[in-house]
Design an enzyme around this catalytic site. Sequence first.
Site, PDB file in Angstrom:
ATOM      1  N   GLY A 203       0.831  -1.208   0.000  1.00 28.49           N
ATOM      2  CA  GLY A 203       0.000   0.000   0.000  1.00 28.49           C
ATOM      3  C   GLY A 203       0.858   1.248   0.000  1.00 28.49           C
TER       4      GLY A 203
ATOM      5  N   TYR B 261       1.781 -18.240   9.200  1.00 28.45           N
ATOM      6  CA  TYR B 261       2.846 -18.908   9.942  1.00 28.45           C
ATOM      7  C   TYR B 261       4.180 -18.598   9.286  1.00 28.45           C
ATOM      8  CZ  TYR B 261      -1.115 -21.306  11.967  1.00 28.45           C
ATOM      9  OH  TYR B 261      -2.305 -21.559  12.599  1.00 28.45           O
TER      10      TYR B 261
ATOM     11  N   LYS C  50     -13.333  -6.894   9.752  1.00 27.53           N
ATOM     12  CA  LYS C  50     -12.621  -8.186   9.864  1.00 27.53           C
ATOM     13  C   LYS C  50     -11.108  -7.974   9.763  1.00 27.53           C
ATOM     14  CE  LYS C  50     -15.827 -11.637   8.023  1.00 27.53           C
ATOM     15  NZ  LYS C  50     -16.114 -12.461   6.843  1.00 27.53           N
TER      16      LYS C  50
ATOM     17  N   ALA D 218      -0.586   0.056  13.138  1.00 31.30           N
ATOM     18  CA  ALA D 218      -0.894   1.334  12.500  1.00 31.30           C
ATOM     19  C   ALA D 218      -2.329   1.681  12.875  1.00 31.30           C
ATOM     20  CB  ALA D 218      -0.742   1.213  10.983  1.00 31.30           C
TER      21      ALA D 218
ATOM     22  N   TYR E 185     -14.417   1.280  10.188  1.00 32.77           N
ATOM     23  CA  TYR E 185     -12.988   1.617  10.272  1.00 32.77           C
ATOM     24  C   TYR E 185     -12.633   2.064  11.692  1.00 32.77           C
ATOM     25  CZ  TYR E 185      -8.559   3.891   8.932  1.00 32.77           C
ATOM     26  OH  TYR E 185      -7.237   4.257   8.813  1.00 32.77           O
TER      27      TYR E 185
ATOM     28  N   LYS F 296     -10.506  -0.210  14.295  1.00 35.49           N
ATOM     29  CA  LYS F 296      -9.183   0.217  14.761  1.00 35.49           C
ATOM     30  C   LYS F 296      -9.149   0.369  16.286  1.00 35.49           C
ATOM     31  CE  LYS F 296      -6.694   0.955  10.940  1.00 35.49           C
ATOM     32  NZ  LYS F 296      -5.368   0.410  10.694  1.00 35.49           N
TER      33      LYS F 296
ATOM     34  N   THR G 109      -1.831  11.435   6.274  1.00 35.92           N
ATOM     35  CA  THR G 109      -0.496  11.414   5.657  1.00 35.92           C
ATOM     36  C   THR G 109      -0.671  11.416   4.142  1.00 35.92           C
ATOM     37  OG1 THR G 109       0.318  10.190   7.559  1.00 35.92           O
ATOM     38  CG2 THR G 109       1.669  10.127   5.582  1.00 35.92           C
TER      39      THR G 109
ATOM     40  N   HIS H 231      -3.448   6.668  -3.680  1.00 31.34           N
ATOM     41  CA  HIS H 231      -4.345   6.253  -4.761  1.00 31.34           C
ATOM     42  C   HIS H 231      -4.936   7.492  -5.428  1.00 31.34           C
ATOM     43  CE1 HIS H 231      -4.584   2.195  -2.912  1.00 31.34           C
ATOM     44  NE2 HIS H 231      -4.250   2.926  -1.877  1.00 31.34           N
TER      45      HIS H 231
HETATM   46  N1  LIG Z   1      -2.553   7.260   5.036  1.00 27.82           N
HETATM   47  C1  LIG Z   1      -3.062   7.820   6.112  1.00 27.82           C
HETATM   48  O1  LIG Z   1      -3.253   9.045   6.150  1.00 27.82           O
HETATM   49  C2  LIG Z   1      -3.386   6.989   7.327  1.00 27.82           C
HETATM   50  C3  LIG Z   1      -3.890   7.632   8.456  1.00 27.82           C
HETATM   51  C4  LIG Z   1      -4.189   6.879   9.577  1.00 27.82           C
HETATM   52  C5  LIG Z   1      -3.948   5.518   9.597  1.00 27.82           C
HETATM   53  N2  LIG Z   1      -3.451   4.919   8.493  1.00 27.82           N
HETATM   54  C6  LIG Z   1      -3.264   3.459   8.552  1.00 27.82           C
HETATM   55  O2  LIG Z   1      -2.058   3.090   7.950  1.00 27.82           O
HETATM   56  C7  LIG Z   1      -2.203   1.850   7.258  1.00 27.82           C
HETATM   57  C8  LIG Z   1      -1.766   1.997   5.807  1.00 27.82           C
HETATM   58  O3  LIG Z   1      -2.564   2.991   5.182  1.00 27.82           O
HETATM   59  P1  LIG Z   1      -2.321   3.455   3.675  1.00 27.82           P
HETATM   60  O4  LIG Z   1      -2.657   4.886   3.582  1.00 27.82           O
HETATM   61  O5  LIG Z   1      -0.994   2.986   3.224  1.00 27.82           O
HETATM   62  O6  LIG Z   1      -3.496   2.670   2.946  1.00 27.82           O
HETATM   63  P2  LIG Z   1      -3.461   1.687   1.683  1.00 27.82           P
HETATM   64  O7  LIG Z   1      -4.869   1.358   1.373  1.00 27.82           O
HETATM   65  O8  LIG Z   1      -2.605   2.281   0.605  1.00 27.82           O
HETATM   66  O9  LIG Z   1      -2.689   0.429   2.252  1.00 27.82           O
HETATM   67  C9  LIG Z   1      -3.339  -0.604   2.951  1.00 27.82           C
HETATM   68  C10 LIG Z   1      -2.774  -1.918   2.426  1.00 27.82           C
HETATM   69  O10 LIG Z   1      -3.369  -3.003   3.148  1.00 27.82           O
HETATM   70  C11 LIG Z   1      -3.736  -4.010   2.213  1.00 27.82           C
HETATM   71  N3  LIG Z   1      -4.818  -4.795   2.819  1.00 27.82           N
HETATM   72  C12 LIG Z   1      -6.086  -4.400   3.083  1.00 27.82           C
HETATM   73  N4  LIG Z   1      -6.771  -5.392   3.661  1.00 27.82           N
HETATM   74  C13 LIG Z   1      -5.919  -6.451   3.782  1.00 27.82           C
HETATM   75  C14 LIG Z   1      -6.053  -7.767   4.288  1.00 27.82           C
HETATM   76  N5  LIG Z   1      -7.198  -8.196   4.815  1.00 27.82           N
HETATM   77  N6  LIG Z   1      -4.963  -8.574   4.240  1.00 27.82           N
HETATM   78  C15 LIG Z   1      -3.793  -8.154   3.695  1.00 27.82           C
HETATM   79  N7  LIG Z   1      -3.614  -6.905   3.186  1.00 27.82           N
HETATM   80  C16 LIG Z   1      -4.669  -6.066   3.238  1.00 27.82           C
HETATM   81  C17 LIG Z   1      -4.155  -3.257   0.972  1.00 27.82           C
HETATM   82  O11 LIG Z   1      -4.156  -4.034  -0.201  1.00 27.82           O
HETATM   83  C18 LIG Z   1      -3.095  -2.144   0.945  1.00 27.82           C
HETATM   84  O12 LIG Z   1      -1.929  -2.558   0.268  1.00 27.82           O
HETATM   85  C19 LIG Z   1      -3.675   1.444   7.410  1.00 27.82           C
HETATM   86  O13 LIG Z   1      -3.789   0.515   8.457  1.00 27.82           O
HETATM   87  C20 LIG Z   1      -4.358   2.734   7.773  1.00 27.82           C
HETATM   88  O14 LIG Z   1      -5.490   2.508   8.558  1.00 27.82           O
HETATM   89  C21 LIG Z   1      -3.171   5.620   7.355  1.00 27.82           C
END
Ligand SMILES: NC(=O)c1ccc[n+]([C@@H]2O[C@H](COP(=O)([O-])OP(=O)(O)OC[C@H]3O[C@@H](n4cnc5c(N)ncnc54)[C@H](O)[C@@H]3O)[C@@H](O)[C@H]2O)c1
Length: 315
Positions: free
Chosen positions: A11, A63, A90, A113, A144, A148, A174, A180
């Site tokens: 991601g 694992y 989930k 995170a 969400y 979390k 961030t 995306h």
């Molecule tokens: N970007 C932000 O501003 C922000 C702010 C607060 C928290 N976060 C947290 O940081 C983390 C990353 O966020 P991001 O912005 O990179 O989002 P993102 O959507 O780009 O990345 C999330 C990644 O998790 C993968 N994913 C989703 N469900 C999954 C599953 N069940 N099993 C395996 N992989 C799975 C997705 O394919 C993706 O690659 C997240 O947990 C998000 O909640 C991000």
Amino acid sequence: MKRALVTGGSGFLGSYLCERLLADDHEVLCVDNFYTGAKRNVDHLLDDKRFELMRHDICFPLYVEVDEIYNLACPASPIHYQHDPVQTTKTSVLGAINMLGLAKRVKARILQASTSEIYGDPLVHPQTESYWGNVNTVGVRACYDEGKRCAETLFYDYKRQHHLSIRVSRIFNTYGPRMHPNDGRVVSNFIVQALRSEDITLYGDGSQTRAFCYVDDLIEGIIRLMATGPEFTGPINIGNPHEIQVRELAERTIRLTGSRSRIVHRPLPEDDPLQRCPDIGLARSVLDWTPTVELDTGLEQTIGYFRQMLTGTIH
Ligand SMILES: NC(=O)c1ccc[n+]([C@@H]2O[C@H](COP(=O)([O-])OP(=O)(O)OC[C@H]3O[C@@H](n4cnc5c(N)ncnc54)[C@H](O)[C@@H]3O)[C@@H](O)[C@H]2O)c1
């Protein structure tokens, strides 16, 4: 050499974390189900023998042998996490249980995170870690926010019950390259609209505030948190406290892209917080961390990325 597992590693944030861990001489196992992530985000790492990419959904047990786990897997933007809200909860809850179970088995340190969204529509401003939040449990964002929040609970119960070494970061907005293009987040939305000379959609009157952290700063904070001594677990806010109105972000984006887009107004979405700004006093004192990238600098980098994407240089 430490072996690190990064869930959600393909991601936006995860891909930078994988890069940084490799630069710090770790072996990296990137696990992702590609729900919102993309292989192109980690393509450039595939030739590195210390890097491995595995397709796996963390709702199912995993694992593997690792020393550290960074649990980032979860769709992060409202469009994506509301698309399949049950899967979102989930991923947060079952995913946390599976990753904590793995950490317990292999005695790995594990970092979550978490998010500023656990504060909901905050009644305290700026938000400190001691604030418990104001979340609507039955609204469209609850999958969400509550997922979390439950994950945080699980982290602390695994620490109390099973003595795990945990770290919980509460990440605030961030932005940066590899976001995306169509996920509805305000920075990517504005930039893409400006580059396409489309109207820039401002929800409400644009006086709601946000504070935006550049991805490099965020990753530095996460790395420092993982490296803290055993007594510190967080939760800890990681974000940029420089607060601006969303209207000002739209105006800056127009200026930096040189776009002729106009600003148009739309109604505020349900449960959209009006103010969001981290108090990062704890991160300053415990991690000796503070964001260093100015908003205009970060926006220019991000605009450059989206410009390449829209002209087809990045696919
Ligand atoms: N970007 C932000 O501003 C922000 C702010 C607060 C928290 N976060 C947290 O940081 C983390 C990353 O966020 P991001 O912005 O990179 O989002 P993102 O959507 O780009 O990345 C999330 C990644 O998790 C993968 N994913 C989703 N469900 C999954 C599953 N069940 N099993 C395996 N992989 C799975 C997705 O394919 C993706 O690659 C997240 O947990 C998000 O909640 C991000």
